[in-house]
Write a protein that holds these residues in place. Sequence first.
Motif, mmCIF file in Angstrom:
data_model
loop_
_atom_site.group_PDB
_atom_site.id
_atom_site.type_symbol
_atom_site.label_atom_id
_atom_site.label_comp_id
_atom_site.label_asym_id
_atom_site.label_seq_id
_atom_site.Cartn_x
_atom_site.Cartn_y
_atom_site.Cartn_z
ATOM 1 N N THR A 182 30.970 39.918 44.949
ATOM 2 C CA THR A 182 32.243 39.295 45.313
ATOM 3 C C THR A 182 32.484 38.026 44.508
ATOM 4 O O THR A 182 33.600 37.777 44.039
ATOM 5 C CB THR A 182 32.259 38.977 46.822
ATOM 6 N N LEU A 183 31.444 37.219 44.329
ATOM 7 C CA LEU A 183 31.588 35.980 43.559
ATOM 8 C C LEU A 183 31.909 36.268 42.094
ATOM 9 O O LEU A 183 32.725 35.572 41.477
ATOM 10 C CB LEU A 183 30.306 35.151 43.661
ATOM 11 N N ALA A 186 35.429 37.217 41.932
ATOM 12 C CA ALA A 186 36.315 36.082 42.204
ATOM 13 C C ALA A 186 36.758 35.383 40.923
ATOM 14 O O ALA A 186 37.792 34.701 40.908
ATOM 15 C CB ALA A 186 35.624 35.083 43.129
ATOM 16 N N PRO A 191 43.178 37.530 44.567
ATOM 17 C CA PRO A 191 42.681 37.592 45.949
ATOM 18 C C PRO A 191 42.435 39.011 46.452
ATOM 19 O O PRO A 191 41.419 39.273 47.106
ATOM 20 C CB PRO A 191 43.796 36.902 46.752
ATOM 21 N N VAL A 194 39.253 40.396 45.053
ATOM 22 C CA VAL A 194 38.081 39.779 45.676
ATOM 23 C C VAL A 194 37.815 40.421 47.042
ATOM 24 O O VAL A 194 36.670 40.740 47.386
ATOM 25 C CB VAL A 194 38.282 38.261 45.829
#
Length: 240
Positions: A182-183, A186, A191, A194
């Motif tokens: 997820t990071l 990101a 959004p 993510v």
Amino acid sequence: MRPLAELRAFVRAALVDPVPRDHTEPDWAFRRRRVVAVVTLLVGAAVLGWALRIEPGDPTFYLATFALAGVWAVGAFASGPLHLGHARTRTGHGESRAVVQSLTLGVVLLLVFLAGAVVVAQLPALRDPVQELLDHARFGSLVVVTVVTVVNGIAEELYFRGALYAGVGRRHAVAVTTLVYTLVTAASGIPLLVLAAALLGVVVGLQRRVTGGILGPVVTHLTWSLGMLYLLPYVLDRLS
């Protein structure tokens, strides 16, 4: 047939009850896998940053994304043995490759996100970044973008649910790999992407825990990502 009982049996077989296996590694191999996984992550993050700065329509985007896939794949195979894994049937009396279950999970994820796109289409702050990402498909070759999607989907699962998952160890592997995935995603600044990475990461992470291999996560990832590539632009264009 009892639908709720069938659903519970499917969920337990696909995401809850691990298939017995022994993938134990000696300490030196485990430490080596961790080092390779960390180095691969750092290099992959750098290549991803380069890819995200490329404007839609620039052929360099394809080079960058293939390079990123190469980093994930080479790092995964260099880290040590990877396993395809097996799935438990919903009756619990047999095992098979995790293909049908994974196709089903991928379609479910796809439907969830397409339903969410109905809301996203009405919110410019969420819709516009997604449209910019999809411009790579609109302004380029859809065939090439499809190949890029497939290659990167496979490579990501080789690394995140293959090398990195094995490098984390048995405790908290689903949580750690989902968080890292997820990071990394990101960095796109999108959004919805993510959120997708977080949800997809949990599902394929649980699959990895259950099956002991990468085949299930790969099939789920590709089913979802290809469906999004072809259907999401249509949904957003119709509802915007």
